[in-house]
Design a protein around this motif. Sequence first.
Motif, PDB file in Angstrom:
ATOM      1  N   PRO A   1      -6.289  14.083  35.122  1.00 33.60           N
ATOM      2  CA  PRO A   1      -7.657  13.744  34.728  1.00 33.60           C
ATOM      3  C   PRO A   1      -8.626  14.926  34.694  1.00 33.60           C
ATOM      4  O   PRO A   1      -9.530  14.952  33.863  1.00 33.60           O
ATOM      5  CB  PRO A   1      -8.092  12.712  35.776  1.00 33.60           C
ATOM      6  CG  PRO A   1      -6.826  12.115  36.265  1.00 33.60           C
ATOM      7  CD  PRO A   1      -5.814  13.223  36.216  1.00 33.60           C
TER       8      PRO A   1
ATOM      9  N   PRO B   1      -4.372   8.131  34.031  1.00 34.11           N
ATOM     10  CA  PRO B   1      -5.663   7.533  34.356  1.00 34.11           C
ATOM     11  C   PRO B   1      -6.116   7.987  35.741  1.00 34.11           C
ATOM     12  O   PRO B   1      -5.283   8.264  36.614  1.00 34.11           O
ATOM     13  CB  PRO B   1      -5.389   6.026  34.332  1.00 34.11           C
ATOM     14  CG  PRO B   1      -3.924   5.884  34.496  1.00 34.11           C
ATOM     15  CD  PRO B   1      -3.290   7.140  33.981  1.00 34.11           C
ATOM     16  N   PRO B   2      -7.422   8.083  35.964  1.00 29.97           N
ATOM     17  CA  PRO B   2      -7.924   8.563  37.261  1.00 29.97           C
ATOM     18  C   PRO B   2      -7.330   7.821  38.462  1.00 29.97           C
ATOM     19  O   PRO B   2      -7.025   8.436  39.473  1.00 29.97           O
ATOM     20  CB  PRO B   2      -9.432   8.353  37.166  1.00 29.97           C
ATOM     21  CG  PRO B   2      -9.719   8.438  35.702  1.00 29.97           C
ATOM     22  CD  PRO B   2      -8.514   7.826  35.028  1.00 29.97           C
ATOM     23  N   MET B   3      -7.146   6.513  38.348  1.00 30.93           N
ATOM     24  CA  MET B   3      -6.601   5.749  39.465  1.00 30.93           C
ATOM     25  C   MET B   3      -5.119   6.075  39.702  1.00 30.93           C
ATOM     26  O   MET B   3      -4.593   5.816  40.772  1.00 30.93           O
ATOM     27  CB  MET B   3      -6.769   4.247  39.236  1.00 30.93           C
ATOM     28  CG  MET B   3      -8.224   3.798  39.285  1.00 30.93           C
ATOM     29  SD  MET B   3      -9.062   4.212  40.822  1.00 30.93           S
ATOM     30  CE  MET B   3      -8.227   3.134  41.956  1.00 30.93           C
ATOM     31  N   GLY B   4      -4.447   6.644  38.722  1.00 33.83           N
ATOM     32  CA  GLY B   4      -3.057   7.031  38.893  1.00 33.83           C
ATOM     33  C   GLY B   4      -2.904   8.389  39.542  1.00 33.83           C
ATOM     34  O   GLY B   4      -1.831   8.748  40.011  1.00 33.83           O
ATOM     35  N   TYR B   5      -3.988   9.142  39.567  1.00 32.21           N
ATOM     36  CA  TYR B   5      -3.931  10.510  40.085  1.00 32.21           C
ATOM     37  C   TYR B   5      -4.251  10.547  41.575  1.00 32.21           C
ATOM     38  O   TYR B   5      -5.107  11.279  42.043  1.00 32.21           O
ATOM     39  CB  TYR B   5      -4.881  11.407  39.286  1.00 32.21           C
ATOM     40  CG  TYR B   5      -4.591  12.871  39.456  1.00 32.21           C
ATOM     41  CD1 TYR B   5      -3.473  13.441  38.891  1.00 32.21           C
ATOM     42  CD2 TYR B   5      -5.437  13.679  40.189  1.00 32.21           C
ATOM     43  CE1 TYR B   5      -3.197  14.781  39.053  1.00 32.21           C
ATOM     44  CE2 TYR B   5      -5.172  15.033  40.357  1.00 32.21           C
ATOM     45  CZ  TYR B   5      -4.057  15.568  39.783  1.00 32.21           C
ATOM     46  OH  TYR B   5      -3.781  16.899  39.946  1.00 32.21           O
ATOM     47  N   THR B   6      -3.544   9.713  42.309  1.00 32.81           N
ATOM     48  CA  THR B   6      -3.652   9.652  43.764  1.00 32.81           C
ATOM     49  C   THR B   6      -2.266   9.286  44.287  1.00 32.81           C
ATOM     50  O   THR B   6      -1.451   8.730  43.539  1.00 32.81           O
ATOM     51  CB  THR B   6      -4.642   8.557  44.232  1.00 32.81           C
ATOM     52  OG1 THR B   6      -4.108   7.280  43.870  1.00 32.81           O
ATOM     53  CG2 THR B   6      -6.023   8.735  43.618  1.00 32.81           C
TER      54      THR B   6
ATOM     55  N   ILE C   1      -1.536   6.864  46.096  1.00 36.21           N
ATOM     56  CA  ILE C   1      -1.437   5.402  45.980  1.00 36.21           C
ATOM     57  C   ILE C   1      -1.128   4.992  44.546  1.00 36.21           C
ATOM     58  O   ILE C   1      -0.471   3.990  44.308  1.00 36.21           O
ATOM     59  CB  ILE C   1      -2.748   4.731  46.469  1.00 36.21           C
ATOM     60  CG1 ILE C   1      -2.927   5.026  47.955  1.00 36.21           C
ATOM     61  CG2 ILE C   1      -2.744   3.235  46.201  1.00 36.21           C
ATOM     62  CD1 ILE C   1      -4.283   4.627  48.495  1.00 36.21           C
ATOM     63  N   GLY C   2      -1.573   5.785  43.578  1.00 34.00           N
ATOM     64  CA  GLY C   2      -1.354   5.474  42.168  1.00 34.00           C
ATOM     65  C   GLY C   2      -0.014   5.932  41.628  1.00 34.00           C
ATOM     66  O   GLY C   2       0.296   5.711  40.454  1.00 34.00           O
TER      67      GLY C   2
ATOM     68  N   LYS D   1       2.141   3.559  39.566  1.00 29.08           N
ATOM     69  CA  LYS D   1       1.573   3.302  38.241  1.00 29.08           C
ATOM     70  C   LYS D   1       1.969   4.417  37.268  1.00 29.08           C
ATOM     71  O   LYS D   1       2.323   4.153  36.115  1.00 29.08           O
ATOM     72  CB  LYS D   1       0.045   3.206  38.342  1.00 29.08           C
ATOM     73  CG  LYS D   1      -0.641   2.822  37.045  1.00 29.08           C
ATOM     74  CD  LYS D   1      -2.131   2.715  37.210  1.00 29.08           C
ATOM     75  CE  LYS D   1      -2.448   1.510  38.073  1.00 29.08           C
ATOM     76  NZ  LYS D   1      -3.856   1.145  38.091  1.00 29.08           N
TER      77      LYS D   1
END
Length: 100
Positions: free
Chosen positions: A55, A79-84, A86-87, A90
Motif C-alpha cells: 500500500p 489492500p491496506p487491511m491485508g498489509y498486516t 493479521i491480514g 487474505k
Amino acid sequence: MRVLMVCSGGMSSAIVVKAIQQAAEKEGYDLDIQAVGTREFENELPRYDMGLVAPQVKHQYKELKAIGDKLNKPVELIPPMGYTPIGAPKVLEMIKQVQL
C-alpha cells in the motif's frame, strides 16, 4: 508459487512476508515470497510468478503493473487491511486466486 512483494525500501515488508509465508505453511501451500524495494522490482520480477504491490507504494501501481504486463506476470495491489500480519490469510487468498 514464487511471489515478489514490492515496497518502498524492501525492508518494511519483512513482517508481512513472514506472516504470509507462515499462513501458506499452515495450509500446506508451496510459496516462496520475498520483498524488494521499487528500484529492484523490474530486475527481480522475471524470476517470480507474480508481483504484489504494498500500500505505501500504491501511487506507483500503474508503473509497476506495466512492468508485469511487459513480462506477462500478474501484479496485484495489496489492500491496506491485508498489509498486516493479521491480514496475511487474505493476501494468501489473493495469491491463490491469481494462480488459478
